[in-house]
Design a protein around this motif. Structure first.
Motif, short mmCIF file in Angstrom:
data_model
loop_
_atom_site.label_atom_id
_atom_site.label_comp_id
_atom_site.label_asym_id
_atom_site.label_seq_id
_atom_site.Cartn_x
_atom_site.Cartn_y
_atom_site.Cartn_z
N ASN A 1 41.52 55.72 41.27
CA ASN A 1 42.23 55.15 41.68
C ASN A 1 43.28 54.06 41.69
O ASN A 1 43.58 52.70 41.67
CB ASN A 1 41.79 54.52 42.97
N ARG A 2 42.60 54.01 40.33
CA ARG A 2 43.47 52.82 39.52
C ARG A 2 44.35 52.11 39.36
O ARG A 2 44.56 50.95 39.70
CB ARG A 2 41.98 51.99 37.92
N ASP A 3 45.14 53.24 39.03
CA ASP A 3 46.81 52.52 38.87
C ASP A 3 47.05 52.45 40.25
O ASP A 3 47.99 51.82 40.07
CB ASP A 3 47.08 53.96 38.07
N ALA A 4 46.87 53.53 40.93
CA ALA A 4 47.40 53.14 42.16
C ALA A 4 46.89 52.11 43.06
O ALA A 4 47.81 50.91 43.89
CB ALA A 4 47.05 54.09 43.56
N LEU A 5 45.43 51.21 42.89
CA LEU A 5 44.76 49.76 43.85
C LEU A 5 45.60 48.55 42.21
O LEU A 5 45.55 47.72 43.40
CB LEU A 5 43.63 49.86 42.71
N TYR A 6 45.82 49.20 41.04
CA TYR A 6 47.36 47.96 40.49
C TYR A 6 48.44 47.68 41.42
O TYR A 6 48.55 46.61 41.60
CB TYR A 6 47.43 48.42 39.21
N GLU A 7 49.32 49.15 41.88
CA GLU A 7 49.93 48.73 42.20
C GLU A 7 49.86 48.06 43.51
O GLU A 7 50.84 47.32 44.03
CB GLU A 7 50.78 49.61 41.93
N GLN A 8 48.66 49.20 44.23
CA GLN A 8 48.72 48.28 45.94
C GLN A 8 48.54 46.61 45.39
O GLN A 8 48.97 45.82 46.35
CB GLN A 8 47.15 49.23 46.26
N LEU A 9 47.58 45.76 44.88
CA LEU A 9 47.64 45.03 44.48
C LEU A 9 48.91 44.05 44.42
O LEU A 9 48.71 43.03 45.01
CB LEU A 9 46.49 44.38 44.01
N LYS A 10 49.77 44.40 43.25
CA LYS A 10 50.81 44.25 43.91
C LYS A 10 51.81 43.66 44.74
O LYS A 10 52.14 43.01 44.40
CB LYS A 10 51.44 44.01 42.00
N ARG A 11 51.97 44.73 45.13
CA ARG A 11 52.68 44.90 46.64
C ARG A 11 51.74 43.07 47.10
O ARG A 11 52.48 42.73 48.33
CB ARG A 11 52.95 45.78 46.70
N GLU A 12 50.61 44.02 47.96
CA GLU A 12 49.92 43.21 48.75
C GLU A 12 50.50 41.23 48.46
O GLU A 12 49.50 40.92 49.41
CB GLU A 12 48.32 43.50 49.21
N TYR A 13 49.62 41.01 47.23
CA TYR A 13 49.94 39.70 47.09
C TYR A 13 50.93 39.21 46.46
O TYR A 13 50.98 38.28 45.92
CB TYR A 13 49.13 39.29 46.04
N GLY A 14 52.19 40.20 46.57
CA GLY A 14 53.33 39.41 46.01
C GLY A 14 53.66 39.30 44.89
O GLY A 14 54.13 37.72 44.25
N ILE A 15 52.78 39.59 43.30
CA ILE A 15 52.63 39.41 42.13
C ILE A 15 53.78 40.23 41.67
O ILE A 15 54.41 41.59 41.58
CB ILE A 15 51.56 40.24 41.53
N VAL A 16 55.16 39.45 41.10
CA VAL A 16 56.19 40.01 40.75
C VAL A 16 56.22 39.85 39.01
O VAL A 16 56.00 39.27 38.66
CB VAL A 16 57.24 39.46 40.69
N THR A 17 56.31 41.04 38.46
CA THR A 17 56.46 41.63 37.55
C THR A 17 57.91 41.17 36.77
O THR A 17 58.86 41.27 36.85
CB THR A 17 56.00 42.59 36.91
#
Length: 170
Positions: free
Chosen positions: A154-170
Protein backbone atom coordinates in the motif's frame (compact mmCIF):
# COMPACT_ATOMS: atom_id res chain seq x y z
CA UNK A 1 -0.75 17.77 10.75
CA UNK A 2 0.89 15.09 12.80
CA UNK A 3 1.43 11.93 10.78
CA UNK A 4 2.81 8.71 12.25
CA UNK A 5 3.85 6.03 9.77
CA UNK A 6 4.09 2.57 11.30
CA UNK A 7 5.16 -0.64 9.62
CA UNK A 8 7.60 -3.48 9.50
CA UNK A 9 11.26 -3.19 8.53
CA UNK A 10 11.65 -2.34 4.81
CA UNK A 11 7.94 -1.48 4.41
CA UNK A 12 8.92 1.99 3.15
CA UNK A 13 8.31 4.24 6.19
CA UNK A 14 11.36 6.46 5.73
CA UNK A 15 11.03 6.54 1.95
CA UNK A 16 7.41 7.68 2.17
CA UNK A 17 8.31 10.41 4.65
CA UNK A 18 11.25 11.56 2.54
CA UNK A 19 8.96 11.84 -0.52
CA UNK A 20 6.43 13.92 1.44
CA UNK A 21 9.14 16.22 2.80
CA UNK A 22 10.56 16.72 -0.69
CA UNK A 23 7.08 17.63 -1.94
CA UNK A 24 6.49 20.09 0.91
CA UNK A 25 9.58 22.16 0.17
CA UNK A 26 9.80 23.43 3.76
CA UNK A 27 12.72 23.63 6.16
CA UNK A 28 12.78 20.54 8.32
CA UNK A 29 13.88 20.11 11.94
CA UNK A 30 14.30 17.05 14.11
CA UNK A 31 16.39 14.00 13.32
CA UNK A 32 16.83 11.02 11.02
CA UNK A 33 18.62 7.72 11.25
CA UNK A 34 20.17 5.49 8.64
CA UNK A 35 21.62 2.02 8.75
CA UNK A 36 24.69 1.85 6.57
CA UNK A 37 25.85 -1.29 4.75
CA UNK A 38 28.38 -3.42 6.60
CA UNK A 39 31.95 -2.19 6.66
CA UNK A 40 34.77 -4.55 5.62
CA UNK A 41 34.83 -5.79 9.23
CA UNK A 42 31.20 -6.94 8.83
CA UNK A 43 29.77 -4.35 11.19
CA UNK A 44 26.76 -2.31 10.13
CA UNK A 45 26.21 0.99 11.92
CA UNK A 46 23.09 3.07 12.46
CA UNK A 47 23.79 6.80 12.43
CA UNK A 48 21.75 9.61 14.01
CA UNK A 49 21.92 13.08 12.44
CA UNK A 50 19.91 16.31 12.43
CA UNK A 51 17.05 16.23 9.92
CA UNK A 52 18.66 18.72 7.53
CA UNK A 53 22.04 16.92 7.45
CA UNK A 54 22.92 15.10 4.24
CA UNK A 55 26.10 13.33 5.37
CA UNK A 56 25.07 10.51 7.69
CA UNK A 57 28.62 9.59 8.61
CA UNK A 58 28.95 13.01 10.22
CA UNK A 59 26.49 11.86 12.88
CA UNK A 60 26.90 9.60 15.86
CA UNK A 61 26.63 5.83 15.83
CA UNK A 62 23.66 4.78 17.95
CA UNK A 63 23.67 1.06 17.07
CA UNK A 64 26.33 -1.36 15.85
CA UNK A 65 25.27 -4.69 14.37
CA UNK A 66 27.91 -7.38 13.93
CA UNK A 67 28.06 -10.00 11.19
CA UNK A 68 26.11 -12.44 13.42
CA UNK A 69 23.23 -10.00 13.91
CA UNK A 70 24.12 -9.11 17.50
CA UNK A 71 23.73 -5.45 18.20
CA UNK A 72 25.13 -2.98 20.65
CA UNK A 73 22.96 0.05 21.30
CA UNK A 74 23.96 3.41 22.71
CA UNK A 75 20.71 4.78 24.21
CA UNK A 76 22.59 7.57 25.99
CA UNK A 77 23.12 9.17 22.57
CA UNK A 78 19.37 9.50 22.15
CA UNK A 79 19.36 11.80 25.20
CA UNK A 80 22.32 13.77 23.86
CA UNK A 81 22.61 14.63 21.05
CA UNK A 82 19.21 13.09 20.07
CA UNK A 83 17.02 15.21 22.35
CA UNK A 84 19.16 18.25 21.49
CA UNK A 85 17.89 17.98 17.89
CA UNK A 86 14.35 18.51 19.22
CA UNK A 87 15.10 21.65 21.27
CA UNK A 88 14.52 25.24 20.16
CA UNK A 89 12.35 24.37 17.17
CA UNK A 90 10.07 27.29 16.22
CA UNK A 91 6.35 26.60 16.60
CA UNK A 92 4.66 25.75 13.32
CA UNK A 93 7.79 24.09 11.94
CA UNK A 94 7.95 20.75 10.19
CA UNK A 95 9.56 18.18 12.50
CA UNK A 96 10.95 14.86 11.28
CA UNK A 97 11.19 11.97 13.74
CA UNK A 98 12.82 9.22 11.68
CA UNK A 99 12.88 6.71 13.29
CA UNK A 100 11.32 6.00 16.65
CA UNK A 101 12.25 2.54 17.90
CA UNK A 102 13.16 0.42 20.91
CA UNK A 103 16.49 2.06 21.76
CA UNK A 104 14.66 5.14 23.05
CA UNK A 105 13.05 3.19 25.92
CA UNK A 106 16.21 3.80 27.97
CA UNK A 107 16.41 7.51 27.11
CA UNK A 108 14.12 9.58 29.37
CA UNK A 109 15.14 13.00 28.07
CA UNK A 110 14.60 11.93 24.47
CA UNK A 111 11.19 10.39 25.21
CA UNK A 112 10.08 13.59 26.95
CA UNK A 113 11.26 15.70 23.99
CA UNK A 114 9.32 13.52 21.52
CA UNK A 115 6.13 13.74 23.57
CA UNK A 116 6.55 17.53 23.83
CA UNK A 117 6.84 17.77 20.04
CA UNK A 118 3.81 15.51 19.50
CA UNK A 119 1.76 17.62 21.92
CA UNK A 120 3.04 20.95 20.63
CA UNK A 121 2.20 23.25 17.76
CA UNK A 122 4.26 21.55 15.06
CA UNK A 123 3.71 19.65 11.85
CA UNK A 124 5.20 16.20 12.39
CA UNK A 125 6.20 13.35 10.13
CA UNK A 126 7.32 10.35 12.17
CA UNK A 127 8.42 6.84 11.34
CA UNK A 128 7.48 4.48 14.16
CA UNK A 129 8.67 0.89 14.43
CA UNK A 130 5.98 -1.76 14.88
CA UNK A 131 7.49 -3.20 18.07
CA UNK A 132 5.62 -2.96 21.35
CA UNK A 133 7.34 -0.99 24.06
CA UNK A 134 5.57 1.34 26.48
CA UNK A 135 7.08 4.34 24.69
CA UNK A 136 6.13 3.21 21.17
CA UNK A 137 2.58 2.37 22.27
CA UNK A 138 2.29 5.83 23.87
CA UNK A 139 3.49 7.46 20.64
CA UNK A 140 1.12 5.45 18.44
CA UNK A 141 -1.83 6.29 20.72
CA UNK A 142 -1.09 10.01 20.97
CA UNK A 143 -4.44 11.82 20.63
CA UNK A 144 -3.03 14.64 18.47
CA UNK A 145 -1.60 12.26 15.84
CA UNK A 146 -2.96 10.28 12.92
CA UNK A 147 -1.51 6.77 12.64
CA UNK A 148 -1.11 5.15 9.23
CA UNK A 149 0.04 1.58 8.66
CA UNK A 150 2.34 1.09 5.69
CA UNK A 151 3.03 -2.14 3.83
CA UNK A 152 4.97 -2.80 0.64
CA UNK A 153 1.61 -3.31 -1.07
CA UNK A 154 0.00 0.00 0.00
CA UNK A 155 2.96 2.38 0.18
CA UNK A 156 2.41 4.10 -3.18
CA UNK A 157 -1.33 4.48 -2.57
CA UNK A 158 -0.65 5.77 0.96
CA UNK A 159 1.71 8.41 -0.44
CA UNK A 160 -1.02 9.66 -2.80
CA UNK A 161 -3.64 9.53 -0.01
CA UNK A 162 -1.51 11.60 2.38
CA UNK A 163 -0.75 14.19 -0.32
CA UNK A 164 -4.50 14.62 -0.93
CA UNK A 165 -5.53 14.59 2.75
CA UNK A 166 -2.98 17.19 3.76
CA UNK A 167 -3.07 19.33 0.63
CA UNK A 168 0.54 18.68 -0.31
CA UNK A 169 1.08 20.05 -3.79
CA UNK A 170 3.97 18.81 -5.93
Amino acid sequence: MKILICGDVHAGKSTLIRRLIDDMKRPVYGFKTRRMPPDPDGVSRVYLVPAAETDFRSGCVIIEIDANGRYTGHPELMDSPGADYLEGIPEGSLVLLDELGTLESASPRFKAAVMRILSGRYDVLASVKAQNTDFLREVRRHPDCELYIITPENRDALYEQLKREYGIVT
